[in-house]
Write an enzyme that holds these catalytic residues in place. Structure first.
Site, mmCIF file in Angstrom:
data_model
loop_
_atom_site.group_PDB
_atom_site.id
_atom_site.type_symbol
_atom_site.label_atom_id
_atom_site.label_comp_id
_atom_site.label_asym_id
_atom_site.label_seq_id
_atom_site.Cartn_x
_atom_site.Cartn_y
_atom_site.Cartn_z
ATOM 1 N N SER A 110 -11.006 -0.472 -1.602
ATOM 2 C CA SER A 110 -9.810 -0.528 -0.772
ATOM 3 C C SER A 110 -10.059 -1.295 0.507
ATOM 4 C CB SER A 110 -9.351 0.884 -0.405
ATOM 5 O OG SER A 110 -8.687 1.508 -1.461
ATOM 6 N N ASP A 150 0.831 -1.198 0.000
ATOM 7 C CA ASP A 150 0.000 0.000 0.000
ATOM 8 C C ASP A 150 0.867 1.251 0.000
ATOM 9 O OD1 ASP A 150 -2.329 1.866 0.885
ATOM 10 O OD2 ASP A 150 -3.273 -0.087 0.715
ATOM 11 N N HIS A 166 -3.449 5.667 3.967
ATOM 12 C CA HIS A 166 -4.343 4.694 3.329
ATOM 13 C C HIS A 166 -4.065 3.270 3.802
ATOM 14 C CE1 HIS A 166 -5.821 2.229 -0.161
ATOM 15 N NE2 HIS A 166 -6.832 3.079 -0.090
#
Length: 534
Positions: free
Chosen positions: A396, A177, A217
Site C-alpha cells: 500500500s 482508496d 488507509h
C-alpha cells in the site's frame, strides 16, 4: 507507531442472498458523433491537451453512456444501478437472477455477466466474461529535511530529483482508496491545503462530495506522496496536486468496488489527471466465495478493474498499483489491477532493499513479469489522521512512494508520453537485465532515469547528471568551442574551462559531493543549469 489493520470477513451461504451483482453491457452509443464534434462535452481541456501531447485520438470509449439506455435499465423491475462505465459501455447492477436475465431481451443490451461465474451460461469465452472480485485493501534546488522518511526516498535516488526542483509541480495524481479523514485538518497535509494542491474528490461509495471521511488507509497513502513535516516526513511528490476518490467500501465486500474504481478512473481521465495510484487489490477471501477471483483470472484481460486500468493507460495516464500483501499466503500471486499489462505494479522491500515476505509475487497468469518494480513497503514512514508520524507495512505504501517519484520524473520530461516515462522507470531499475517474479525489474534509480535520455538530436545536453567523475556537454555542430564555468552554491567559481566537440568532457572528480551551477557560453548560445556531484 506501527499501524495495523484487521479486516473481518463474513462467510455467508449464498442461499441467503436473493440479490445478485452483474454487469449489463450495451451494444451501441447512438449519439457518439455529437461528442466527437464537441469533445469538451465529455472531457476537460486539460484531458484533451494530455491526449494531444501524446498523439492519442478520441474513440468510442470516450463517449458517455447512452442516457436512454441507462434510464430504461433503471426503470426495469427489481433492478438497482450501482455504478456505470463509459469505457466498458456497461452498468453494474443488482437484482434477482430472474430480473437481471430479463434485461437480455432489451435490443440495446449486448450481454449480461453475473459476478457469480456459475450463473453465466454463454458460448463466449469465459475468460472474457468473468468479472468476479474481492476487496482486499492492502494493509498495510531543494534540500529537504526528510527525517525518518529519508530512506524510502533516497533508496530510489529521489532526493536527486528534488534537489533539481523536480518535486511533482504541475502534475496531478488521483488517489483511489478507502477514505481520507484528517487530510483537511492534520498538520502534515497543511502545505497541500495552503497551496490548494487538493483539487477535489468524491466518495463513490456514499455518492457524496465529502471525501474527508471513510477509512484512514487513504490518508496514510497520501502522506507518502504529499505529506510535509520537516525532519519527520517529506512525501515523494510534495508539490504535485491531488484528487482524492473513495472507491473502497470498508463496511462490506461487494463486487461493485471494482466498478466504482473504474468509474473514478474515468472521472480522473475527464479531469486531466496524469497519474492514478491505487493501493487496493482484488483477488480472494470475498464475503461470498462464488465472487472470488482465481489465479487464472490474473491475465490482464479478465478482471473488470484491470480492463479499466488498461484503458486508463491508453488515454495517456500512468497507473501505479500495489502488488498485494499475500506473499506469505498459500496463494502468493498479484491480484487486480496489478495484473494489467501496462500498470506499473509495485512490490515491497525493506529498508535494506530485501523483498518483504508479505509482498505478492508474479508472474501474471499469462507469464508476464510482475511485479514491475519495488520500493520500500516495510516500515514505511506515514502520517495518520491526527498528524502523528509513524511506520506501517504494505505494498500500500511502496506503491504511492513510487507514484510520487514518477510524477517528479514526468515533471522533468513533460514532453514524454506515459509509455516513455514507464519505460524510463523500468529501464533504470537494478534488475532490469535479469528480472524475476519476486523483484520484477527491481528498484528504480530515478537519478539514472533522469539521465537516461541522452538528448539525441537536440542542440544542447549535459549528461550524466548526477555525475561522479565526468560530465559531457553536447552542442550544435555549428559551434566550434565553448566556455563552461561551474560555481558552488555560494557563488564561488570552482571550474573554468573551454571545451570543444573533440573534447566535450568536463572533469568534476575534484569537487565535493553536492549541488553546483554552470554557465555555458558559445557563439551566442547561453545556457545555465545545475550539476549534481555524487
Amino acid at each position: 507507531m506501527k499501524i495495523h489493520y484487521a479486516v473481518l470477513f463474513l462467510l455467508i451461504s449464498t442461499t441467503m442472498f436473493s440479490q445478485e451483482d452483474a454487469w449489463v453491457y450495451f451494444n451501441a452509443k447512438p449519439n457518439a458523433q455529437t461528442y466527437f464534434d464537441t469533445p469538451t462535452l465529455m472531457l476537460s481541456q486539460r484531458s484533451l491537451d494530455r491526449r494531444s501531447s501524446q498523439n492519442i485520438g478520441l474513440n468510442f470509449t470516450d463517449v458517455p453512456l447512452e442516457v436512454t439506455y441507462v434510464n430504461q435499465v433503471k426503470s426495469s423491475a427489481g433492478i438497482t444501478v450501482m455504478a456505470q462505465s463509459k469505457w466498458l459501455n456497461a452498468l453494474h447492477i443488482r437484482g434477482s437472477q430472474v430480473n437481471i436475465n430479463a434485461l437480455k431481451t432489451l435490443q440495446f443490451v449486448d450481454k449480461v455477466v453475473f459476478a457469480n461465474k456459475a450463473l453465466n451460461i454463454t458460448s463466449k469465452k469465459v475468460s472474457e466474461n468473468q468479472i468476479a472480485e474481492t476487496k482486499n485493501k492492502l494493509k498495510t534546488t531543494i534540500n529537504y529535511n526528510y527525517g525518518t522518511s529519508a530512506n524510502q526516498i533516497q533508496m530510489l535516488n529521489g532526493h536527486v530529483l528534488h534537489q533539481q526542483n523536480y518535486t511533482g509541480s504541475g502534475k496531478i495524481i488521483a488517489v483511489l482508496d478507502g477514505g481520507f479523514p484528517g487530510v483537511n485538518t492534520a498538520q502534515p497535509f497543511q502545505k497541500l491545503r495552503d497551496n490548494n494542491q487538493i483539487l477535489g474528490g468524491y466518495d463513490y461509495v456514499s455518492r457524496n462530495a465529502n471525501f474527508y471521511t471513510g477509512d484512514s488507509h487513504g490518508t496514510l497513502v497520501l502522506s507518502t506522496m504529499g505529506g510535509y513535516k520537516e525532519n519527520q516526513l517529506i512525501g515523494t511528490a510534495p508539490d504535485a496536486s491531488y484528487y482524492l476518490f473513495i472507491t473502497e467500501d470498508d463496511a462490506s465486500e461487494c463486487p461493485v468496488e471494482e466498478s466504482l474504481w473504474v468509474e473514478a478512473a474515468e472521472e480522473a481521465d475527464r479531469l486531466g489527471v496524469d497519474i492514478i495510484t491505487t493501493s487496493l487489490g482484488y483477488f480472494g477471501d470475498f464475503t461470498r466465495p462464488e465472487y472470488n477471483h482465481t489465479y487464472s483470472d490474473m491475465n490482464g484481460t479478465t478482471n473488470f478493474i484491470s480492463r479499466g486500468a488498461e484503458i486508463a493507460f491508453s488515454k495517456g495516464i500512468i497507473v501505479v498499483a500495489s502488488a498485494g500483501n499475500e506473499g506469505n499466503q498459500t496463494e502468493k500471486h498479484i491480484g487486480g489491477p496489478a495484473d494489467a499489462v501496462s500498470v506499473i505494479t509495485v512490490g515491497a522491500v525493506t529498508a535494506s532493499k530485501v523483498r518483504s515476505g508479505f509482498s505478492s509475487i508474479g508472474p501474471s497468469y499469462d507469464g508476464r513479469i510482475k511485479p514491475d518494480v519495488m520500493a520500500q513497503g516495510k516500515d514505511a514512514v506515514v502520517a495518520d489522521v491526527s498528524g502523528n508520524i509513524g511506520v506501517s507495512d504494505g505494498t500500500s505504501f511502496s506503491c504511492p512512494i513510487m507514484a510520487g517519484m514518477i510524477a517528479c520524473l514526468w515533471q522533468a520530461y513533460p514532453e514524454k508520453t506515459n509509455k516513455e516515462i514507464r519505460n524510463m522507470v523500468i529501464q533504470s531499475s537494478d534488475k532490469y537485465s535479469a528480472p524475476d517474479n519476486n523483484y520484477g525489474y527491481g528498484i528504480p534509480n530515478f537519478s539514472a532515469a533522469l539521465a537516461v535520455d541522452s538528448f539525441v538530436n537536440k542542440d544542447f545536453a549535459v549528461y550524466p547528471n548526477p555525475a561522479k567523475t565526468t560530465i559531457t556537454f553536447t552542442f550544435s555542430n555549428q559551434i566550434n568551442d565553448a566556455s563552461v564555468i561551474v560555481y558552488s552554491v555560494l557563488g564561488q567559481k570552482v571550474i573554468d574551462k573551454n571545451i570543444t566537440h573533440q573534447n566535450p568532457n568536463l572533469s568534476v572528480e575534484s569537487l565535493k559531493s553536492g549541488l553546483y551551477f554552470y554557465t555555458f557560453d558559445a557563439d551566442g548560445l547561453h545556457k545555465t543549469g545545475k550539476i549534481i556531484k555524487q
